[in-house]
Motif scaffolding. Sequence first.
Motif, PDB file in Angstrom:
ATOM      1  N   ARG A 221       1.937 -96.119 -10.197  1.00 25.93           N
ATOM      2  CA  ARG A 221       2.398 -95.722 -11.531  1.00 25.93           C
ATOM      3  C   ARG A 221       1.542 -96.323 -12.644  1.00 25.93           C
ATOM      4  O   ARG A 221       1.714 -95.968 -13.812  1.00 25.93           O
ATOM      5  N   GLY A 222       0.657 -97.252 -12.281  1.00 28.04           N
ATOM      6  CA  GLY A 222      -0.192 -97.878 -13.288  1.00 28.04           C
ATOM      7  C   GLY A 222      -0.147 -99.386 -13.187  1.00 28.04           C
ATOM      8  O   GLY A 222       0.891 -99.957 -12.826  1.00 28.04           O
ATOM      9  N   SER A 223      -1.263-100.033 -13.488  1.00 23.32           N
ATOM     10  CA  SER A 223      -1.360-101.484 -13.315  1.00 23.32           C
ATOM     11  C   SER A 223      -1.116-102.284 -14.588  1.00 23.32           C
ATOM     12  O   SER A 223      -0.669-103.436 -14.531  1.00 23.32           O
ATOM     13  N   CYS A 224      -1.419-101.710 -15.762  1.00 25.00           N
ATOM     14  CA  CYS A 224      -1.186-102.442 -17.005  1.00 25.00           C
ATOM     15  C   CYS A 224      -1.187-101.468 -18.175  1.00 25.00           C
ATOM     16  O   CYS A 224      -1.838-100.418 -18.137  1.00 25.00           O
ATOM     17  N   PHE A 225      -0.423-101.839 -19.185  1.00 20.46           N
ATOM     18  CA  PHE A 225      -0.276-100.983 -20.360  1.00 20.46           C
ATOM     19  C   PHE A 225      -0.246-101.851 -21.616  1.00 20.46           C
ATOM     20  O   PHE A 225       0.107-103.027 -21.561  1.00 20.46           O
ATOM     21  N   ALA A 226      -0.579-101.239 -22.759  1.00 19.78           N
ATOM     22  CA  ALA A 226      -0.430-101.939 -24.030  1.00 19.78           C
ATOM     23  C   ALA A 226       1.033-101.958 -24.464  1.00 19.78           C
ATOM     24  O   ALA A 226       1.431-102.781 -25.285  1.00 19.78           O
ATOM     25  N   ASN A 227       1.825-101.071 -23.899  1.00 16.29           N
ATOM     26  CA  ASN A 227       3.245-100.985 -24.223  1.00 16.29           C
ATOM     27  C   ASN A 227       4.070-101.840 -23.278  1.00 16.29           C
ATOM     28  O   ASN A 227       3.667-102.109 -22.146  1.00 16.29           O
ATOM     29  N   PRO A 228       5.275-102.233 -23.690  1.00 18.17           N
ATOM     30  CA  PRO A 228       6.154-102.993 -22.796  1.00 18.17           C
ATOM     31  C   PRO A 228       6.748-102.102 -21.704  1.00 18.17           C
ATOM     32  O   PRO A 228       6.741-100.875 -21.818  1.00 18.17           O
ATOM     33  N   THR A 229       7.233-102.730 -20.657  1.00 17.95           N
ATOM     34  CA  THR A 229       7.890-102.018 -19.565  1.00 17.95           C
ATOM     35  C   THR A 229       9.254-102.640 -19.310  1.00 17.95           C
ATOM     36  O   THR A 229       9.507-103.793 -19.698  1.00 17.95           O
ATOM     37  N   GLU A 230      10.105-101.927 -18.635  1.00 19.63           N
ATOM     38  CA  GLU A 230      11.442-102.444 -18.359  1.00 19.63           C
ATOM     39  C   GLU A 230      11.418-103.608 -17.374  1.00 19.63           C
ATOM     40  O   GLU A 230      12.333-104.441 -17.371  1.00 19.63           O
ATOM     41  N   SER A 231      10.373-103.669 -16.551  1.00 25.91           N
ATOM     42  CA  SER A 231      10.307-104.756 -15.569  1.00 25.91           C
ATOM     43  C   SER A 231      10.220-106.116 -16.232  1.00 25.91           C
ATOM     44  O   SER A 231      10.747-107.114 -15.712  1.00 25.91           O
ATOM     45  N   GLU A 232       9.579-106.210 -17.402  1.00 22.46           N
ATOM     46  CA  GLU A 232       9.496-107.509 -18.078  1.00 22.46           C
ATOM     47  C   GLU A 232      10.868-107.933 -18.589  1.00 22.46           C
ATOM     48  O   GLU A 232      11.195-109.126 -18.616  1.00 22.46           O
ATOM     49  N   ILE A 233      11.688-106.957 -18.995  1.00 22.87           N
ATOM     50  CA  ILE A 233      13.043-107.283 -19.436  1.00 22.87           C
ATOM     51  C   ILE A 233      13.859-107.811 -18.256  1.00 22.87           C
ATOM     52  O   ILE A 233      14.590-108.796 -18.371  1.00 22.87           O
ATOM     53  N   GLU A 234      13.717-107.153 -17.110  1.00 20.36           N
ATOM     54  CA  GLU A 234      14.499-107.548 -15.929  1.00 20.36           C
ATOM     55  C   GLU A 234      14.153-108.960 -15.473  1.00 20.36           C
ATOM     56  O   GLU A 234      15.053-109.747 -15.144  1.00 20.36           O
ATOM     57  N   LEU A 235      12.857-109.306 -15.463  1.00 20.43           N
ATOM     58  CA  LEU A 235      12.488-110.658 -15.051  1.00 20.43           C
ATOM     59  C   LEU A 235      12.960-111.671 -16.083  1.00 20.43           C
ATOM     60  O   LEU A 235      13.453-112.750 -15.728  1.00 20.43           O
ATOM     61  N   ALA A 236      12.843-111.340 -17.354  1.00 25.35           N
ATOM     62  CA  ALA A 236      13.316-112.247 -18.408  1.00 25.35           C
ATOM     63  C   ALA A 236      14.831-112.437 -18.309  1.00 25.35           C
ATOM     64  O   ALA A 236      15.337-113.558 -18.475  1.00 25.35           O
ATOM     65  N   GLU A 237      15.559-111.368 -18.033  1.00 30.92           N
ATOM     66  CA  GLU A 237      17.019-111.470 -17.885  1.00 30.92           C
ATOM     67  C   GLU A 237      17.373-112.397 -16.730  1.00 30.92           C
ATOM     68  O   GLU A 237      18.312-113.205 -16.832  1.00 30.92           O
ATOM     69  N   LEU A 238      16.639-112.293 -15.636  1.00 26.74           N
ATOM     70  CA  LEU A 238      16.902-113.162 -14.490  1.00 26.74           C
ATOM     71  C   LEU A 238      16.675-114.629 -14.865  1.00 26.74           C
ATOM     72  O   LEU A 238      17.515-115.487 -14.559  1.00 26.74           O
ATOM     73  N   LEU A 239      15.559-114.918 -15.530  1.00 35.24           N
ATOM     74  CA  LEU A 239      15.239-116.304 -15.886  1.00 35.24           C
ATOM     75  C   LEU A 239      16.239-116.857 -16.892  1.00 35.24           C
ATOM     76  O   LEU A 239      16.708-117.998 -16.749  1.00 35.24           O
ATOM     77  N   CYS A 240      16.579-116.067 -17.892  1.00 34.80           N
ATOM     78  CA  CYS A 240      17.546-116.528 -18.889  1.00 34.80           C
ATOM     79  C   CYS A 240      18.926-116.739 -18.266  1.00 34.80           C
ATOM     80  O   CYS A 240      19.674-117.644 -18.665  1.00 34.80           O
TER      81      CYS A 240
END
Length: 460
Positions: free
Chosen positions: A85-104
């Motif tokens: 689906r792609g390796s990197c984007f200038a835009n945010p992705t939902e996966s960063e929210i999910e990992l941040a939610e787990l850590l918080c």
Amino acid sequence: MARTVRSGRGSKDSFARARLVFPDGTSRVTIVRDPMPLYVERGMGSYLFDVDGRRFLDLNGNFTTLIHGHAFAPIVEALTSQLQRGSCFANPTESEIELAELLCGRIPRVDRVRFVNTGTEAVLFAVKAARTFTGRTKIAKFEGAYHGAYDWAEVSLAATPDNWGDPSAPKSTAIYRGTPPSVLDDVVVLRFNDVEGAHRLLSLHAQKLAAIVLDPMPSRGGLIAPSADFIAAVQKTANKNGILVIADEVLNLRQSFRGASARYGLVPDLVTMGKIIGGGLPIGAVGGRKEVMTVFDASSDRPLLPQGGTFSANPLSMIAGLTAMLHLDHAAFAHLEELGNIVRDGMRRVISSRGAPLCVTGAASLFRIHPMPRIPNDFREAFPTPAEAALMRRLTHYFTENGIILPHGAAASISTPMNRVDADLIVDVFTGFLDRNQDMLDAIEVRTRSEPSADPVRER
């Protein structure tokens, strides 16, 4: 016990090629040469396979990063899907929210998170955040503790008996020639587990101190447990004087489901994370109290502290990290703790039965062997004499000969694919080392603690 040959033809050929393109034949200072590196062809589970086809139980795990071992199937599957689906984007992705939610949701005092690419960057931005929030410039850190390749964080990383100064007031020392004197002036160096010294020096410099950077169990500093009185003294003095506490858990987040600070009673203002939260891919993170993390707020025209990065929060690291952390449930940590206890307790029994002048430190899935009969209290006490350093090089060499990668001068780590057989093998190899190296053990029983070692090692 069967032994392996140290350097195969494949590694020798690879090293010859490498010496034509790298300054010393290696791409980073942490590469071990004995007398040359072992070049890895692949990893699977808790084992590495070198280019000559030999198998090694891996206690390094890329400096404690690979808590699930190599080629962990769920991570491989998740990364394969994301790559399509792609390796990197200038835009945010939902996966960063999910990992941040787990850590918080998991790590105490982490209300908000910003992702970066390395542990070094995490500490760098945590220090900047503390300076921005407090308006102060100095930081305090502990002698011998590694916090990444950032000028201020590197101060007194490689201090030796020749330059570390008075025990009650450690000197700020440079790790490389050309370090600006102003960097040394802006770092207050403390001794780990020194209750009185921490209180006195933090109080003395309080008006200029933005933060104290503390790894609850610094690997390079000896992997020594903090005393409850020490943690309390640091916490109380920092809070009283408005000094932010930065818990560097880039390595030690693996100490429990909620991290190392929770294990030892530290209540930080900022937490730096890395290694295990990336699932084997590059990552770093700064988390902390909402009030402090607002310095990164870019919703206005200009944040108080700008922070960005082309590959920060890239979806590959986010997906790999989320998958790794979801599989680090309470059962996984209990398994790691059990194996760690088997190894540490087993080594201690062997040491006691042989009357060997060694000791073992560490906790959870981490351990470190010291060439001295008493557990050291801090970096100075753990600093090896030449004879002790030679013994530890021989220990690492012996483990390699017997099919185990044991880090030199750093924490050894257990991974989730390991089992009781692996733990028993570690203890058995250690036993064989003691039985075959009595002459070197005898040589370190009487030692001069002021003798410096010529073998500093950095890791992470």
